[in-house]
Design a protein around this motif. Structure first.
Motif, PDB file in Angstrom:
ATOM      1  N   MET A  43       0.816  -1.217   0.000  1.00 51.52           N
ATOM      2  CA  MET A  43       0.000   0.000   0.000  1.00 51.52           C
ATOM      3  C   MET A  43       0.846   1.262   0.000  1.00 51.52           C
ATOM      4  O   MET A  43       0.417   2.303  -0.475  1.00 51.52           O
ATOM      5  N   SER A  44       2.069   1.161   0.551  1.00 53.59           N
ATOM      6  CA  SER A  44       2.909   2.351   0.594  1.00 53.59           C
ATOM      7  C   SER A  44       3.359   2.755  -0.813  1.00 53.59           C
ATOM      8  O   SER A  44       3.840   3.860  -1.009  1.00 53.59           O
ATOM      9  N   GLU A  61       6.357   7.471  -5.292  1.00 54.17           N
ATOM     10  CA  GLU A  61       5.797   8.819  -5.196  1.00 54.17           C
ATOM     11  C   GLU A  61       5.525   9.229  -3.729  1.00 54.17           C
ATOM     12  O   GLU A  61       5.880  10.333  -3.315  1.00 54.17           O
ATOM     13  N   ASN A  62       4.908   8.325  -2.955  1.00 52.49           N
ATOM     14  CA  ASN A  62       4.607   8.653  -1.555  1.00 52.49           C
ATOM     15  C   ASN A  62       5.867   9.008  -0.786  1.00 52.49           C
ATOM     16  O   ASN A  62       5.896   9.981  -0.033  1.00 52.49           O
ATOM     17  N   PHE A  63       6.905   8.182  -0.983  1.00 53.66           N
ATOM     18  CA  PHE A  63       8.148   8.395  -0.241  1.00 53.66           C
ATOM     19  C   PHE A  63       8.784   9.723  -0.645  1.00 53.66           C
ATOM     20  O   PHE A  63       9.286  10.474   0.205  1.00 53.66           O
ATOM     21  N   GLY A 261      -3.204   9.560   7.537  1.00 51.12           N
ATOM     22  CA  GLY A 261      -4.194   8.499   7.377  1.00 51.12           C
ATOM     23  C   GLY A 261      -5.608   8.944   7.693  1.00 51.12           C
ATOM     24  O   GLY A 261      -6.527   8.695   6.918  1.00 51.12           O
ATOM     25  N   PHE A 262      -5.770   9.646   8.822  1.00 53.43           N
ATOM     26  CA  PHE A 262      -7.134   9.883   9.274  1.00 53.43           C
ATOM     27  C   PHE A 262      -7.634  11.303   9.101  1.00 53.43           C
ATOM     28  O   PHE A 262      -8.822  11.552   9.248  1.00 53.43           O
ATOM     29  N   MET A 267      -4.107   6.832   3.021  1.00 50.06           N
ATOM     30  CA  MET A 267      -3.594   5.632   3.675  1.00 50.06           C
ATOM     31  C   MET A 267      -2.315   5.140   3.002  1.00 50.06           C
ATOM     32  O   MET A 267      -1.478   4.517   3.650  1.00 50.06           O
ATOM     33  N   GLY A 268      -2.174   5.406   1.710  1.00 51.45           N
ATOM     34  CA  GLY A 268      -0.939   5.044   1.019  1.00 51.45           C
ATOM     35  C   GLY A 268       0.236   5.784   1.642  1.00 51.45           C
ATOM     36  O   GLY A 268       1.255   5.190   1.996  1.00 51.45           O
ATOM     37  N   GLY A 269       0.068   7.094   1.798  1.00 55.58           N
ATOM     38  CA  GLY A 269       1.112   7.908   2.404  1.00 55.58           C
ATOM     39  C   GLY A 269       1.378   7.479   3.837  1.00 55.58           C
ATOM     40  O   GLY A 269       2.534   7.404   4.272  1.00 55.58           O
ATOM     41  N   ALA A 270       0.298   7.176   4.576  1.00 53.26           N
ATOM     42  CA  ALA A 270       0.453   6.762   5.966  1.00 53.26           C
ATOM     43  C   ALA A 270       1.234   5.446   6.043  1.00 53.26           C
ATOM     44  O   ALA A 270       2.101   5.273   6.903  1.00 53.26           O
TER      45      ALA A 270
END
Lengths: 299, 453
Positions: A43-44, A61-63, A261-262, A267-270
């Motif tokens: 998911m990350s 991308e998230n990282f 996340g919340f 959630m991907g980033g989290a």
């Protein structure tokens, strides 16, 4: 190595029984740990938004986004800063443990009162301290006002004070538990080691330096490792007491994760943040274990 | 020794299996969405779930309204899930419901979440339901309140155009309130009920009301609502198309500085430190501020715990621009797109939004200004409870030049705004001037806004 012999049916059955006994443990590990570990890793690398329901693969991308975000670095800095409380707490706990290791009047009362925070609900403690820290009506500032005639600091509202406030509360809460560990360690030191120092003509400083400290090194190591891991996961105090803090002065890595996340539903980033934390914990713990060879004395 | 170890392992294993089984089983049970039956005698009842946050007073209120709904809809049972605590806590619960595929049929949604949820196809398009409804005709309820829950999925814009994805629970004007008793004690002339004060006059009045020190300190005003100062100064947070952050204009900075200076220069409002110690609400209830801001939802608490006389007054006007704007809050009543009982769920939302009995319960308990225009302009205005000058609420509701929606309503994600609010402490504490701060923060905010597009 012997060649494998044909296993008798009795033995095979016993093996089977054995496997059956350990199966639940493995099953639990597979279902509740390994699966989600793998899932969060996958998911990350996605843009999983829990409300929108998107789950597209976006590689690193998230990282990249996280490492470019100044607030992430602020959260890393804050998290490290807050860990100053660990050595302070250990030092105080050791002093108290040594005091309690002697025959002192009122020892039990002291021990109970110092240990009390460890058995009190974390939520209650944080809410209590929020009152204590209140800049206008809090007990600390009322005392400061009485003694000096000046207004006390704005404990939770001033970016320069927030982390110090959190550290003081953390030390107060954790010192009892650490003290008990040190106390147990002290009581395990064999008397005759000290007698050897006496025979050799050493004083109490020598006893501390050459007997007590080395004998406590494994407890110290344990306290340090658990403290650092706990420190990297700091979240609850911020969640109840300060939020991100004024100018993000109290935000920790895990609080940053939670916000992603919340509050942003990312959630991907989290997941990506959680992997960064996991790697940090792994690396720091590994380094500590490597260095431990130099100072941890195993009896 | 061995035996007990084995026993422990066995127990651990059994526990693990039991837990797995429970999770798997409940997981399956979750498949049938919100309509989880109550397992009672009522085998043929339609059961829908309704979720919202709020105070205990709000809970009692909605319980009454739901009872009325069940009376008029035989065979329907509403399972009301009330979440005490803040909007943010509630949103965490709602999001976990999404993850668990157990959305309530009808639920509150804060306005700053609306675009995100509507664009994610989580909400039922109510356009046809409203068109077929016998209880609704144009002009029955505040136009703005219905318009604001239209969402155009092609342009991503909100308001007027597109499908209807929510009905207003309420429309709440944010108005300036003053402590009448304090004004009289200090011999300060009461604010005019119609003509607004200018911002300079506002500071003068606040100075006259400020007195004392330490615990006895009384401030002329609580912290001023930034949106009001900004809008009234011809500035805004976002550009017309809501795609660019415009906090870096001189007008915006001027407004922010003006708000910060109330404490920093004029000393008529609590400093950041004092505001952190006790918020405006506490200070107001204790009679420690002369003027503050309130929404209709504050009425029940004020009726209950405020011992002095109070009233609301027109939003102060910026003499250079001639503008006096405040904000309008709201929350939507939405129906889940996956609801199995969409028609009944819609009827509940509609009932809560515009049924006369429901709206009467709502305004009499002080929760809101009625959504029904006629009721607001007659029964509500005539209600014999504070504030006396209820017309101020209605003015902000009715006139677009007096009430606007908060910027976060227009954007998918409000993290840019959270960021702004947290960092703005630099200005309120006097560490930076508003001009420096606004220039510095613009690109940060823009990045955050873009990241969420």
């Amino acid at each position: 190595m012997k060649k494998r012999k044909k296993v008798s049916s009795f033995k095979r059955r016993e093996h089977l029984t054995g496997l059956l006994f350990i199966a639940p443990m493995y099953l639990q590990f597979l279902v509740f740990t390994l699966f989600f570990l793998g899932y969060s890793l996958y998911m990350s690398f996605t843009d999983w938004n829990i409300v929108a329901g998107t789950k597209n693969f976006i590689a690193f991308e998230n990282f990249v986004q996280i490492l470019k975000d100044p607030i992430f670095w602020k959260s890393v800095w804050n998290t490290v800063y807050l860990m100053i409380g660990i050595p302070i707490g250990m030092f105080l706990a050791l002093l108290m443990a040594m005091a309690l290791n002697r025959k002192l009047p009122g020892k039990t009362i002291f021990r109970v009162s110092v240990y009390l925070p460890a058995v009190t609900s974390a939520m209650a403690i944080v809410i209590l301290w929020r009152f204590i820290y209140n800049a206008e009506y809090g007990v600390i500032n009322l005392v400061i006002q009485q003694l000096t005639g000046e207004a006390g600091p704005n404990w939770l509202g001033d970016p320069a004070m927030v982390k110090i406030s959190l550290i003081i509360m953390g030390v107060w809460r954790g010192v009892g538990n650490t003290m008990i560990l040190f106390l147990a360690g002290l009581q395990n030191v064999p008397r005759d080691y000290y007698e050897v120092v006496d025979v050799e003509g050493g004083n109490s400083l020598h006893k501390f330096r050459y007997v007590t400290l080395p004998m406590l090194s494994s407890v110290t190591f344990y306290v340090l490792i658990t403290g650092v891991i706990g420190g990297l996961q700091a979240f609850g105090d911020q969640f109840i007491m300060t939020g991100a803090g004024p100018e993000h002065s109290a935000i920790t890595i895990v609080y940053y994760l939670w916000q992603k996340g919340f509050a942003e539903y990312d959630m991907g980033g989290a997941s990506a943040v959680s992997w960064i934390v996991a790697v940090m914990i792994f690396v720091v713990t590994l380094i500590q274990f490597k260095l431990s060879n130099r100072w941890v004395y195993e009896d | 020794m061995k035996k007990t170890k084995r026993f422990k392992k066995l127990m651990a294993g059994l526990l693990a299996i039991a837990t797995t089984a429970t999770v798997v089983l409940t997981g399956c049970g979750g498949g049938d969405g919100g309509s989880s039956g109550d397992g009672g005698k009522s085998g043929n009842d339609v059961v829908i779930t309704f979720a919202g946050w709020g105070s205990l007073a709000e809970k009692q209120n909605f319980t009454k309204m739901i009872d009325k709904f069940e009376e008029t809809h035989p065979g329907v049972k509403v399972n009301y899930q009330h979440y005490p605590g803040t909007e943010d806590d509630y949103m965490v619960k709602l999001v976990s419901n999404v993850a668990a595929n157990k959305m309530p049929d009808v639920f509150y949604l804060p306005t700053d979440e609306f675009v995100e949820w509507a664009s994610a196809d989580r909400l039922l398009d109510m356009t046809d339901y409203l068109a077929k409804s016998e209880n609704y005709e144009d002009g029955k309820i505040w136009e703005k309140a219905v318009d604001m829950y239209y969402y155009n999925s092609e342009t991503g814009a909100v308001g007027e155009d597109g499908g209807l994805y929510g009905l207003p629970k309420d429309l709440g004007p944010w108005a300036m309130v003053y402590n009448k008793t304090l004004f009289e004690q200090k011999g300060v002339a009461l604010p005019d009920p119609v003509e607004p004060m200018t911002l300079d006059e506002f500071i003068d009045v606040a100075k006259k009301l400020t007195s004392g020190s330490g615990v006895e300190k009384v401030y002329g005003t609580a912290n001023y609502t930034l949106e009001s100062a900004v809008w009234s100064n011809n500035a805004d947070y976002l550009s017309e198309d809501k795609k660019t952050i415009t906090v870096d204009t001189p007008e915006f900075a001027e407004a922010l500085q003006w708000v910060a200076d109330l404490a920093l220069v004029h000393g008529v409002a609590p400093t950041t430190s004092e505001a952190a110690a006790s918020g405006w609400f506490e200070r107001w209830c204790n009679g420690k501020v002369g003027m503050a801001w309130m929404g209709p939802w504050d009425q029940p608490t004020f009726w209950e715990s405020v011992t002095f006389e109070w009233d609301i007054m027109p939003t102060p006007v910026n003499e250079e621009t001639g503008k006096a704007i405040s904000w309008l809050g709201s929350a939507a009543l939405c129906v889940s797109a996956t609801s199995k009982e969409a028609q009944v769920a819609y009827e509940l939302a509609e009932f809560l939004c515009m049924d006369e009995e429901a709206q009467t319960i709502n305004y009499e308990s002080g929760q809101a200004v009625p959504n029904i225009i006629e009721m607001a302009e007659n029964d509500y205005l005539a209600m014999d409870k504070m504030p006396a000058n209820k017309q101020v609420f209605l003015d902000i509701l009715k006139n677009p030049e007096k009430g606007q929606f908060k910027p976060t309503y227009y954007t998918k994600n409000s993290s840019w705004h959270d960021y702004f609010v947290t960092e703005a402490n630099k200005v309120y504490s006097g560490e930076m001037t508003a001009a420096e701060f606004c220039k510095m923060i613009q690109s940060e905010l823009q990045d955050r806004l873009n990241g969420n597009e």
